[in-house]
Design a protein around this motif. Structure first.
Motif, PDB file in Angstrom:
ATOM      1  N   LYS A  45     -16.572  29.665   0.803  1.00 40.09           N
ATOM      2  CA  LYS A  45     -15.660  29.339  -0.400  1.00 40.09           C
ATOM      3  C   LYS A  45     -14.801  28.256  -0.151  1.00 40.09           C
ATOM      4  CE  LYS A  45     -15.886  33.893  -2.098  1.00 40.09           C
ATOM      5  NZ  LYS A  45     -14.996  35.295  -2.355  1.00 40.09           N
ATOM      6  N   ILE A  46     -14.153  27.519  -1.193  1.00 38.32           N
ATOM      7  CA  ILE A  46     -13.096  26.413  -0.792  1.00 38.32           C
ATOM      8  C   ILE A  46     -11.672  27.303  -0.569  1.00 38.32           C
ATOM      9  CG2 ILE A  46     -12.696  26.412  -3.352  1.00 38.32           C
ATOM     10  CD1 ILE A  46     -12.049  23.402  -2.951  1.00 38.32           C
ATOM     11  N   ILE A  47     -11.091  26.741   0.563  1.00 39.39           N
ATOM     12  CA  ILE A  47      -9.749  27.336   0.963  1.00 39.39           C
ATOM     13  C   ILE A  47      -8.684  26.514   0.891  1.00 39.39           C
ATOM     14  CG2 ILE A  47     -10.919  29.146   2.139  1.00 39.39           C
ATOM     15  CD1 ILE A  47     -10.405  27.588   4.729  1.00 39.39           C
ATOM     16  N   TRP A  48      -8.719  24.994   0.462  1.00 33.64           N
ATOM     17  CA  TRP A  48      -7.611  24.074   0.319  1.00 33.64           C
ATOM     18  C   TRP A  48      -8.322  23.171  -0.529  1.00 33.64           C
ATOM     19  CZ3 TRP A  48      -6.256  19.168   1.062  1.00 33.64           C
ATOM     20  CH2 TRP A  48      -4.666  18.882   0.682  1.00 33.64           C
ATOM     21  N   SER A  49      -7.480  22.384  -1.228  1.00 33.92           N
ATOM     22  CA  SER A  49      -7.917  21.305  -2.043  1.00 33.92           C
ATOM     23  C   SER A  49      -6.704  20.285  -2.514  1.00 33.92           C
ATOM     24  CB  SER A  49      -8.576  21.739  -3.361  1.00 33.92           C
ATOM     25  OG  SER A  49      -9.076  20.552  -4.002  1.00 33.92           O
ATOM     26  N   GLY A  50      -6.779  19.306  -2.248  1.00 38.21           N
ATOM     27  CA  GLY A  50      -5.813  18.266  -2.718  1.00 38.21           C
ATOM     28  C   GLY A  50      -6.306  17.032  -3.199  1.00 38.21           C
ATOM     29  N   LEU A  51      -5.476  16.202  -3.993  1.00 38.16           N
ATOM     30  CA  LEU A  51      -5.564  14.968  -4.621  1.00 38.16           C
ATOM     31  C   LEU A  51      -4.460  14.042  -4.064  1.00 38.16           C
ATOM     32  CD1 LEU A  51      -6.381  15.700  -8.305  1.00 38.16           C
ATOM     33  CD2 LEU A  51      -8.157  15.121  -6.884  1.00 38.16           C
ATOM     34  N   THR A  52      -5.017  12.710  -3.741  1.00 43.53           N
ATOM     35  CA  THR A  52      -4.236  11.897  -3.294  1.00 43.53           C
ATOM     36  C   THR A  52      -4.331  10.421  -4.164  1.00 43.53           C
ATOM     37  OG1 THR A  52      -5.587  11.026  -1.644  1.00 43.53           O
ATOM     38  CG2 THR A  52      -4.098  12.398  -0.998  1.00 43.53           C
ATOM     39  N   THR A  62       0.695  -1.213  -0.094  1.00 41.16           N
ATOM     40  CA  THR A  62      -0.069  -0.144   0.031  1.00 41.16           C
ATOM     41  C   THR A  62       0.931   1.172  -0.051  1.00 41.16           C
ATOM     42  OG1 THR A  62      -1.737  -0.949   1.468  1.00 41.16           O
ATOM     43  CG2 THR A  62      -1.843   1.225   1.180  1.00 41.16           C
ATOM     44  N   SER A  63       0.382   2.236  -0.878  1.00 43.52           N
ATOM     45  CA  SER A  63       1.100   3.480  -0.918  1.00 43.52           C
ATOM     46  C   SER A  63       0.296   4.486  -1.289  1.00 43.52           C
ATOM     47  CB  SER A  63       2.213   3.360  -2.004  1.00 43.52           C
ATOM     48  OG  SER A  63       3.224   4.514  -2.164  1.00 43.52           O
ATOM     49  N   THR A  64       0.135   5.483  -0.253  1.00 44.12           N
ATOM     50  CA  THR A  64      -0.559   6.695  -0.451  1.00 44.12           C
ATOM     51  C   THR A  64       0.464   8.071  -0.590  1.00 44.12           C
ATOM     52  OG1 THR A  64      -2.529   5.696   0.585  1.00 44.12           O
ATOM     53  CG2 THR A  64      -2.384   8.071   0.532  1.00 44.12           C
ATOM     54  N   LYS A  65       0.189   8.880  -1.801  1.00 47.17           N
ATOM     55  CA  LYS A  65       0.931  10.089  -2.068  1.00 47.17           C
ATOM     56  C   LYS A  65      -0.027  10.973  -2.435  1.00 47.17           C
ATOM     57  CE  LYS A  65       1.870   8.654  -6.667  1.00 47.17           C
ATOM     58  NZ  LYS A  65       3.282   8.354  -7.643  1.00 47.17           N
ATOM     59  N   ILE A  66       0.382  12.337  -1.978  1.00 49.55           N
ATOM     60  CA  ILE A  66      -0.334  13.514  -2.590  1.00 49.55           C
ATOM     61  C   ILE A  66       0.106  13.716  -3.977  1.00 49.55           C
ATOM     62  CG2 ILE A  66       1.025  15.179  -1.237  1.00 49.55           C
ATOM     63  CD1 ILE A  66      -1.679  16.583  -0.826  1.00 49.55           C
ATOM     64  N   VAL A  81      -8.445  10.057  -4.462  1.00 47.06           N
ATOM     65  CA  VAL A  81      -9.369  10.601  -3.580  1.00 47.06           C
ATOM     66  C   VAL A  81      -9.109  12.074  -3.543  1.00 47.06           C
ATOM     67  CG1 VAL A  81      -9.874  10.888  -1.210  1.00 47.06           C
ATOM     68  CG2 VAL A  81      -9.347   8.828  -2.043  1.00 47.06           C
ATOM     69  N   GLU A  82     -10.035  13.053  -3.743  1.00 40.27           N
ATOM     70  CA  GLU A  82     -10.257  14.447  -3.567  1.00 40.27           C
ATOM     71  C   GLU A  82     -10.575  15.071  -2.317  1.00 40.27           C
ATOM     72  OE1 GLU A  82     -11.874  17.801  -6.644  1.00 40.27           O
ATOM     73  OE2 GLU A  82     -13.397  16.808  -5.516  1.00 40.27           O
TER      74      GLU A  82
END
Length: 203
Positions: A166-173, A20-24, A155-156
């Motif tokens: 308002k949206i202030i942070w967003s990331g994809l992993t 298993t490996s999770t990265k941004i 995953v978003e």
């Protein structure tokens, strides 16, 4: 010897499949906003995965990082809540004192089939007796070819300011071959939180 090699091959393939490996892979933040957890009142945590069990596990994991300020959506957005009316949702969340909302959504599952060709390995020197181990016809062993499937889950995660709406942070992993929903959500929450701290978004 052949059985031993096959066993080693099987174990190795299991390790590859279960690794298993999770990265941004990307992130964005509004430079005018930062979060100090101690100053928060309440944060609504909403997960949108394939089933309710996965949603709850993801929400619980993210809540654990919010030092008692996080509220999982399954404890708040109950059956009596009008989820189809946007204005009602906005008004209720504001009136109930929420500062922010965190959403986690599964947006893609990519499956890749990997082919591993047969591999030939030679026996060690001490096998080469009895006239060159019967004219060297049995001095090698071939492991069969096999296929394995790699799954990558994208995953978003978004953070919204309730006050400004308002949206202030967003990331994809990306999580490769997660060992169950619980393990994946644990890793996603951990990676996301670390990234927010690294960027100075969370103080």
């Amino acid at each position: 010897m052949k059985k031993l090699n096959l066993l080693v091959l099987f174990i190795a393939s299991c390790v590859v499949i279960s690794c298993t490996s999770t990265k941004i892979t990307s992130s964005w933040r509004n430079q005018d906003n930062e979060i100090v957890i101690e100053k928060l009142n309440k944060v609504l945590v909403v997960a949108m995965f394939k089933d309710e069990t996965s949603n709850r596990k993801a929400e619980d994991q993210m809540v654990s990082y919010l030092q008692g300020k996080g509220i999982p959506s399954y404890n708040y957005l109950n059956a009596n809540f009008n989820k189809k009316n946007v204005e009602v949702i906005q008004d209720k969340i504001k009136k109930d004192g929420f500062d922010a909302a965190v959403t986690m959504r599964l947006i893609d599952v990519d499956k890749e089939k990997i082919y591993t060709p047969a591999q030939t390995s030679f026996y060690p020197d001490y096998y080469r007796n009895f006239s060159g181990y019967y004219y060297n016809r049995f001095n090698y062993n071939t492991n069969p070819r096999y296929y394995s499937t790699t799954k990558t889950y994208t995953v978003e995660t978004n953070v919204y300011s309730i006050k400004s709406d308002k949206i202030i942070w967003s990331g994809l992993t990306e999580s490769t071959n997660p060992n169950g929903a619980k393990k994946m959500t644990e890793e996603v929450a951990k990676v996301i939180f670390k990234q927010m701290v690294k960027e100075g978004f969370i103080k």
